[in-house]
Design an enzyme around this catalytic site. Structure first.
Site, PDB file in Angstrom:
ATOM      1  N   GLU A   1    -143.337  34.141  12.536  1.00  0.00           N
ATOM      2  CA  GLU A   1    -142.652  35.337  12.879  1.00  0.00           C
ATOM      3  C   GLU A   1    -141.280  35.733  12.623  1.00  0.00           C
ATOM      4  O   GLU A   1    -140.532  34.955  12.886  1.00  0.00           O
ATOM      5  CB  GLU A   1    -143.032  35.533  14.345  1.00  0.00           C
ATOM      6  CG  GLU A   1    -143.755  37.244  15.066  1.00  0.00           C
ATOM      7  CD  GLU A   1    -143.933  36.822  16.453  1.00  0.00           C
ATOM      8  OE1 GLU A   1    -145.261  36.893  16.623  1.00  0.00           O
ATOM      9  OE2 GLU A   1    -142.802  37.068  17.055  1.00  0.00           O
TER      10      GLU A   1
ATOM     11  N   CYS B   1    -133.927  38.456  13.057  1.00  0.00           N
ATOM     12  CA  CYS B   1    -134.108  37.017  14.052  1.00  0.00           C
ATOM     13  C   CYS B   1    -135.067  36.234  13.277  1.00  0.00           C
ATOM     14  O   CYS B   1    -136.166  36.404  13.021  1.00  0.00           O
ATOM     15  CB  CYS B   1    -134.704  37.334  15.405  1.00  0.00           C
ATOM     16  SG  CYS B   1    -135.049  35.973  16.258  1.00  0.00           S
TER      17      CYS B   1
ATOM     18  N   CYS C   1    -143.230  25.804  18.448  1.00  0.00           N
ATOM     19  CA  CYS C   1    -142.034  25.058  19.069  1.00  0.00           C
ATOM     20  C   CYS C   1    -142.342  23.900  20.077  1.00  0.00           C
ATOM     21  O   CYS C   1    -143.260  24.085  20.834  1.00  0.00           O
ATOM     22  CB  CYS C   1    -141.180  25.934  19.792  1.00  0.00           C
ATOM     23  SG  CYS C   1    -139.869  25.409  20.449  1.00  0.00           S
TER      24      CYS C   1
ATOM     25  N   CYS D   1    -140.893  25.933  26.405  1.00  0.00           N
ATOM     26  CA  CYS D   1    -140.518  26.757  27.757  1.00  0.00           C
ATOM     27  C   CYS D   1    -141.659  27.120  28.406  1.00  0.00           C
ATOM     28  O   CYS D   1    -142.503  28.027  27.569  1.00  0.00           O
ATOM     29  CB  CYS D   1    -139.496  27.541  27.273  1.00  0.00           C
ATOM     30  SG  CYS D   1    -138.070  26.806  26.481  1.00  0.00           S
TER      31      CYS D   1
ATOM     32  N   CYS E   1    -142.126  31.135  27.605  1.00  0.00           N
ATOM     33  CA  CYS E   1    -142.147  31.572  26.053  1.00  0.00           C
ATOM     34  C   CYS E   1    -143.589  31.409  25.376  1.00  0.00           C
ATOM     35  O   CYS E   1    -144.287  30.490  25.753  1.00  0.00           O
ATOM     36  CB  CYS E   1    -141.188  30.718  25.392  1.00  0.00           C
ATOM     37  SG  CYS E   1    -141.166  31.068  23.757  1.00  0.00           S
TER      38      CYS E   1
ATOM     39  N   GLY F   1    -139.079  28.145  17.374  1.00  0.00           N
ATOM     40  CA  GLY F   1    -138.578  26.697  17.126  1.00  0.00           C
ATOM     41  C   GLY F   1    -137.099  26.608  17.806  1.00  0.00           C
ATOM     42  O   GLY F   1    -136.348  27.396  17.989  1.00  0.00           O
ATOM     43  N   GLU F   2    -136.919  25.384  17.863  1.00  0.00           N
ATOM     44  CA  GLU F   2    -135.502  24.766  18.114  1.00  0.00           C
ATOM     45  C   GLU F   2    -134.759  24.581  17.233  1.00  0.00           C
ATOM     46  O   GLU F   2    -134.770  23.545  16.354  1.00  0.00           O
ATOM     47  CB  GLU F   2    -135.515  23.615  19.076  1.00  0.00           C
ATOM     48  CG  GLU F   2    -134.533  22.873  19.407  1.00  0.00           C
ATOM     49  CD  GLU F   2    -133.181  23.572  19.909  1.00  0.00           C
ATOM     50  OE1 GLU F   2    -133.301  24.455  21.067  1.00  0.00           O
ATOM     51  OE2 GLU F   2    -132.226  23.652  19.272  1.00  0.00           O
TER      52      GLU F   2
ATOM     53  N   SER G   1    -128.978  29.657  18.231  1.00  0.00           N
ATOM     54  CA  SER G   1    -129.171  29.526  19.636  1.00  0.00           C
ATOM     55  C   SER G   1    -129.874  28.157  19.976  1.00  0.00           C
ATOM     56  O   SER G   1    -131.157  28.062  19.043  1.00  0.00           O
ATOM     57  CB  SER G   1    -130.297  30.849  19.915  1.00  0.00           C
ATOM     58  OG  SER G   1    -130.428  30.448  21.206  1.00  0.00           O
TER      59      SER G   1
ATOM     60  N   SER H   1    -129.573  28.926  25.470  1.00  0.00           N
ATOM     61  CA  SER H   1    -130.329  29.279  26.127  1.00  0.00           C
ATOM     62  C   SER H   1    -130.570  28.462  27.697  1.00  0.00           C
ATOM     63  O   SER H   1    -131.103  27.331  27.586  1.00  0.00           O
ATOM     64  CB  SER H   1    -131.981  29.103  25.368  1.00  0.00           C
ATOM     65  OG  SER H   1    -131.853  29.836  24.410  1.00  0.00           O
ATOM     66  N   LEU H   2    -129.834  29.042  28.605  1.00  0.00           N
ATOM     67  CA  LEU H   2    -129.767  28.392  29.755  1.00  0.00           C
ATOM     68  C   LEU H   2    -130.687  28.529  30.914  1.00  0.00           C
ATOM     69  O   LEU H   2    -131.247  27.516  31.096  1.00  0.00           O
ATOM     70  CB  LEU H   2    -128.187  28.739  30.531  1.00  0.00           C
ATOM     71  CG  LEU H   2    -127.871  28.112  31.759  1.00  0.00           C
ATOM     72  CD1 LEU H   2    -127.493  26.794  31.203  1.00  0.00           C
ATOM     73  CD2 LEU H   2    -126.704  28.676  32.327  1.00  0.00           C
ATOM     74  N   HIS H   3    -131.046  29.578  31.456  1.00  0.00           N
ATOM     75  CA  HIS H   3    -132.044  30.120  31.987  1.00  0.00           C
ATOM     76  C   HIS H   3    -132.292  29.435  33.405  1.00  0.00           C
ATOM     77  O   HIS H   3    -133.257  29.894  34.224  1.00  0.00           O
ATOM     78  CB  HIS H   3    -133.412  29.879  31.357  1.00  0.00           C
ATOM     79  CG  HIS H   3    -133.369  30.455  29.962  1.00  0.00           C
ATOM     80  ND1 HIS H   3    -132.777  31.559  29.574  1.00  0.00           N
ATOM     81  CD2 HIS H   3    -134.083  29.716  28.646  1.00  0.00           C
ATOM     82  CE1 HIS H   3    -132.956  31.695  28.265  1.00  0.00           C
ATOM     83  NE2 HIS H   3    -133.743  30.828  27.729  1.00  0.00           N
TER      84      HIS H   3
ATOM     85  N   ASN I   1    -139.202  39.831  29.080  1.00  0.00           N
ATOM     86  CA  ASN I   1    -140.515  40.611  28.505  1.00  0.00           C
ATOM     87  C   ASN I   1    -142.000  39.844  28.834  1.00  0.00           C
ATOM     88  O   ASN I   1    -141.997  38.671  28.470  1.00  0.00           O
ATOM     89  CB  ASN I   1    -140.558  40.600  27.289  1.00  0.00           C
ATOM     90  CG  ASN I   1    -139.488  41.759  26.614  1.00  0.00           C
ATOM     91  OD1 ASN I   1    -139.585  42.984  26.909  1.00  0.00           O
ATOM     92  ND2 ASN I   1    -138.498  41.127  25.698  1.00  0.00           N
TER      93      ASN I   1
HETATM   94  S1  SF4 Z   1    -136.890  26.581  22.553  1.00  0.00           S
HETATM   95 FE1  SF4 Z   1    -137.114  29.109  22.206  1.00  0.00          FE
HETATM   96  S2  SF4 Z   1    -138.927  29.121  20.990  1.00  0.00           S
HETATM   97 FE2  SF4 Z   1    -139.035  26.903  21.732  1.00  0.00          FE
HETATM   98  S3  SF4 Z   1    -140.208  27.191  23.762  1.00  0.00           S
HETATM   99 FE3  SF4 Z   1    -138.153  27.556  24.299  1.00  0.00          FE
HETATM  100  S4  SF4 Z   1    -137.922  29.829  24.227  1.00  0.00           S
HETATM  101 FE4  SF4 Z   1    -139.634  29.155  23.046  1.00  0.00          FE
END
Ligand code: SF4
Length: 356
Positions: A95, A112, A119, A123, A126, A174-175, A206, A229-231, A305
């Site tokens: 995508e 993007c 991935c 997460c 996700c 993906g990472e 990212s 991507s901390l979260h 989202n």
């Molecule tokens: S690293 Fe990014 S794409 Fe992979 S699972 Fe986590 S949020 Fe989703």
């Protein structure tokens, strides 16, 4: 014609294309001409390369290929965001999203890019993370997303404007740092002034916290932006939300970010997805302030989202602003990401998951 035995030209830089043309008995400058057709004009059919002699076009068509991903499906949001479902040569699907950056009529777009099919990080919040992992992408497949998206945009908007896409973020499926070499190779193709020519400062990579990749990026002589991507603000929670945290703890992650900042003197962005009743309490705000304040960094808050198949909820706007104010009062630089493409399932990987 079977594409497997043909040489893939997409992904080659200008010098490599010149060398290739020499190898097949042609002049070096033909490589430069083809480079411009591919990277400036999004052309992947040799027969459309009008300044190349007919015999050479035929020869190239027999021995080589330029595989730009095919757009299978697209959804367009009322805010102009477009999600493309693309198919690669081996029929795997990814995508790519383009997001308008200005007034619709003369919009510039941010793209993007996906770096893997699925991935492996997984997460918890996700959609891509639930879909499993198939393989990493080659640099030509990442640059191909750029060319395919720009071609599609030009066609749909009826604009022959090569600078329609002005920003690129590696935040799709993906990472990126699990696929470090190919990602960096694609960055070099994107920034080449003789080719696509995206400004380095208009590119963001990212990562969900691949510490080795952060340290490697610090050694590159690149002006791109690093986003983390901390979260979550403590290991217990982050282990659950971002499983890569079980390999690299928050202490290790922050140490790597600190190293990156000292080495590059570049500001880092921390992405923080806001999950209702999970990571946006006063305690979380205090932990975040303590962690990020000593660093040259911004926080980008992303109200979640919702994804049909996952249990997480989007917080109310009152809670979003409350959390924002706690962080600002604590001395952090904070932005809230404007929601884009909400009506076309903007969460990363959703279109792909539905297709599967
Ligand atoms: S690293 Fe990014 S794409 Fe992979 S699972 Fe986590 S949020 Fe989703």
């Amino acid at each position: 014609m079977n594409t497997i035995s043909r040489t893939q030209l997409l992904g080659m830089n200008c010098h490599q294309l010149e060398e290739y043309l020499l190898q097949v008995g042609q002049h070096r400058y033909r490589g430069r001409q083809i480079y411009k057709w591919i990277y400036q004009k999004d052309v992947n059919s040799f027969y459309e390369m009008s300044d190349i002699p007919k015999e050479l076009r035929q020869q190239l068509d027999e021995i080589s290929v330029v595989s730009i991903p095919r757009v299978l499906k697209q959804r367009v949001s009322k805010d102009g965001t477009r999600k493309f479902l693309m198919e690669l040569d081996d029929r795997k699907r990814i995508e790519t999203v383009v997001i308008p950056q200005g007034e619709e009529r003369e919009a510039r777009y941010s793209l993007c890019i996906s770096t893997q099919v699925g991935c492996p990080v997984g997460c918890a919040f996700c959609a891509t993370g639930t879909s499993g992992y198939q393989r990493s992408l080659q640099s030509y497949e990442m640059v191909g997303q750029f060319l395919s998206s720009r071609r599609e945009l030009k066609r749909r908007l009826k604009k022959n404007d090569d600078s329609l896409i002005s920003n690129v973020v590696y935040m799709g499926m993906g990472e990126p740092f699990f696929n470090y070499d190919q990602v960096i190779a694609s960055v070099y193709l994107l920034i080449d002034p003789q080719g696509i020519n995206i400004g380095q400062r208009h590119i963001t990579i990212s990562t969900s916290g691949e510490v080795k990749g952060i340290k490697r990026l610090a050694e590159e002589n690149l002006q791109v932006t690093l986003a983390i991507s901390l979260h979550a603000t403590n290991d217990h929670l982050r282990d659950q939300l971002v499983p890569l945290n079980r390999k690299y703890s928050l202490d290790q992650l922050i140490e790597a970010v600190d190293y990156y900042i000292k080495k590059t003197n570049r500001r880092v962005t921390f992405e923080y997805v806001m999950l209702d009743d999970v990571n946006i309490s006063r305690v979380h705000a205090d932990q975040l302030i303590k962690m990020v304040k000593p660093l040259l960094a911004n926080i980008n808050l992303i109200p979640y989202n919702e994804v049909e198949i996952l249990p997480f909820k989007k917080p109310s706007s009152t809670k979003v602003w409350q959390f924002y104010h706690w962080l600002v009062e604590g001395g952090l630089n904070v932005t809230i990401r404007e929601e884009r493409g909400g009506d076309i399932e903007a969460a990363c990987g959703q279109l792909y998951v539905k297709e599967r």
